[in-house]
Design an enzyme around this catalytic site. Structure first.
Site, mmCIF file in Angstrom:
data_model
loop_
_atom_site.group_PDB
_atom_site.id
_atom_site.type_symbol
_atom_site.label_atom_id
_atom_site.label_comp_id
_atom_site.label_asym_id
_atom_site.label_seq_id
_atom_site.Cartn_x
_atom_site.Cartn_y
_atom_site.Cartn_z
ATOM 1 C CB THR A 1 -1.084 0.223 1.330
ATOM 2 O OG1 THR A 1 -1.872 -0.983 1.235
ATOM 3 C CG2 THR A 1 -1.520 1.258 1.557
ATOM 4 C CB SER B 1 2.377 -7.937 1.012
ATOM 5 O OG SER B 1 1.250 -8.100 1.898
ATOM 6 C CB THR C 1 0.354 -3.846 6.299
ATOM 7 O OG1 THR C 1 -1.024 -3.752 5.652
ATOM 8 C CG2 THR C 1 1.136 -2.539 6.272
ATOM 9 C CG ASP C 2 -2.762 -7.220 3.386
ATOM 10 O OD1 ASP C 2 -3.173 -6.536 4.413
ATOM 11 O OD2 ASP C 2 -3.087 -7.178 2.182
HETATM 12 N N1 ASP Z 1 -2.648 -5.429 0.374
HETATM 13 C C1 ASP Z 1 -1.694 -4.607 0.864
HETATM 14 C C2 ASP Z 1 -0.529 -5.467 0.958
HETATM 15 O O1 ASP Z 1 -0.175 -6.028 1.749
HETATM 16 C C3 ASP Z 1 -2.038 -4.035 2.077
HETATM 17 C C4 ASP Z 1 -1.030 -2.913 2.791
HETATM 18 O O2 ASP Z 1 0.202 -3.070 2.205
HETATM 19 O O3 ASP Z 1 -1.304 -2.269 3.858
HETATM 20 O O4 ASP Z 1 0.329 -5.336 -0.136
#
Ligand code: ASP
Length: 333
Positions: free
Chosen positions: A14, A56, A87-88
């Site tokens: 993200t 991710s 973050t995932d």
């Molecule tokens: N879907 C995103 C990822 O994990 C979520 C994030 O980065 O907050 O790449």
């Protein structure tokens, strides 16, 4: 004091995303990310490197190995490393790197954000600034820095899907906090003089989260297809016994076929203790299963992938599993 040199590794997420017709998509490079925080140049000298531009959700164990080998190749030249990541699955990558780069005396810091860096309201800039601050400090090893928290790589878990306060440290205290650009340190992790790098991972590990009534044919299927099965059971741990022999025999057959089985709990805090109830102690006493105790499931997955990349010998697997790495397990056998 000489200016610290930091390698900033971009992987997507993200933090690096832009709005597209089909939702947020990672597009910005680490170089573009750094341009959003020009004040960082006062802290250290940053060199950028872009490995992938992935949500991710698409990060796999082979990507952990690629990040680890990038750190290895650049290790001498830099004082610290920042990895911008979605973050995932960041907690899995943090755990993965903790096993692939062990005892590192230099900081390896993962960060990301819940909102893209180009948004008006975003946590990206603060998280990136904090991550660089930690990477330019004398803290050591793999850490996740998010919303001011500094979390040990093997203890991180994403516990909120939307808030800026997205990560928690599970069954282990925070290493410290970053407030207004200053590090408040609570714990100093042990490090070696030089890190031990590993490059092999075996991704053939499966996880089964039990629900009431789960057909044990599911466990049999996963055992057949994988080299290791982690079973997240209930409470302090145990396997259903309402159909006599059902789970016990399935797990035993998997173990007899040379598979590794780890029992853990789906309860977030305080870990497993199979010895407490009959449903747990009957398997623990009679079968060569392993138990996760206070380890996170993310760390168990990554540790098994690292161990099974080195050996398949049951005794050796057990020995490595219970040997603490980067504070991943406190409770012993
Ligand atoms: N879907 C995103 C990822 O994990 C979520 C994030 O980065 O907050 O790449």
């Amino acid at each position: 004091m000489e200016e610290k040199k930091i390698l900033m590794i971009g992987t997507g997420g993200t933090i690096a995303s832009e709005v597209s017709d089909s939702g947020l998509t990672p597009e910005l490079t680490s170089e573009q990310l750094i341009r959003y925080i020009p004040d960082i140049s006062g802290i250290c000298k940053i060199t950028c490197c872009q490995l992938f531009s992935l949500d991710s959700t698409n990060i796999q164990p082979k990507h952990w190995a690629r990040i680890a080998s990038t750190i290895r190749e650049n290790y001498r030249e830099f004082d610290g490393f920042v990895i911008a990541h979605g973050t995932d699955t960041m907690a899995y990558t943090a755990a993965g790197l903790s096993y692939l780069v062990q005892g590192c005396p230099k900081p390896i810091v993962l960060t990301g954000a819940q909102k893209p860096i180009g948004f008006e309201t975003t946590d990206s800039k603060q998280n990136l600034r904090d991550a660089v601050t930690v990477a330019a400090s004398d803290m050591a090893g793999v850490m996740l820095v998010f919303n001011g928290k500094i979390i040990t790589g093997t203890r991180a878990r994403k516990t909120r899907s939307k808030s800026f306060e997205a990560f928690s440290s599970i069954n282990y205290p925070l290493l410290g906090m970053v407030r207004d650009g200053r590090i408040i340190r609570y714990i100093r992790p042990e490090a070696r003089a030089v890190p031990q790098f590993y490059d092999k991972v075996n991704p053939n590990v499966a996880l089964l989260k039990l629900i009431p009534g789960t057909d044990c044919a599911v466990a049999a299927y996963l055992l057949e297809r994988s080299d290791a099965l982690i079973i997240e059971s209930f409470g302090v741990g145990g396997l259903p016994t309402y159909k006599a022999g059902d789970y016990y025999d399935t797990v035993k057959a998997g173990l007899d076929a040379g598979k590794t089985v780890v029992m853990t709990t789906q309860v977030e805090n305080e870990g497993s203790d199979l010895a407490v109830y009959h449903v747990g102690s009957s398997i623990k006493r009679n079968l060569p299963i392993l138990e996760a105790y206070d380890m996170t499931t993310e760390a168990v997955c990554a540790k098994l992938m690292w161990i099974l990349g080195q050996t398949t010998d049951r005794k050796w697997v057990e020995e490595l599993f219970y040997t603490p790495v980067a504070c991943d397990i406190l409770a012993g056998k």
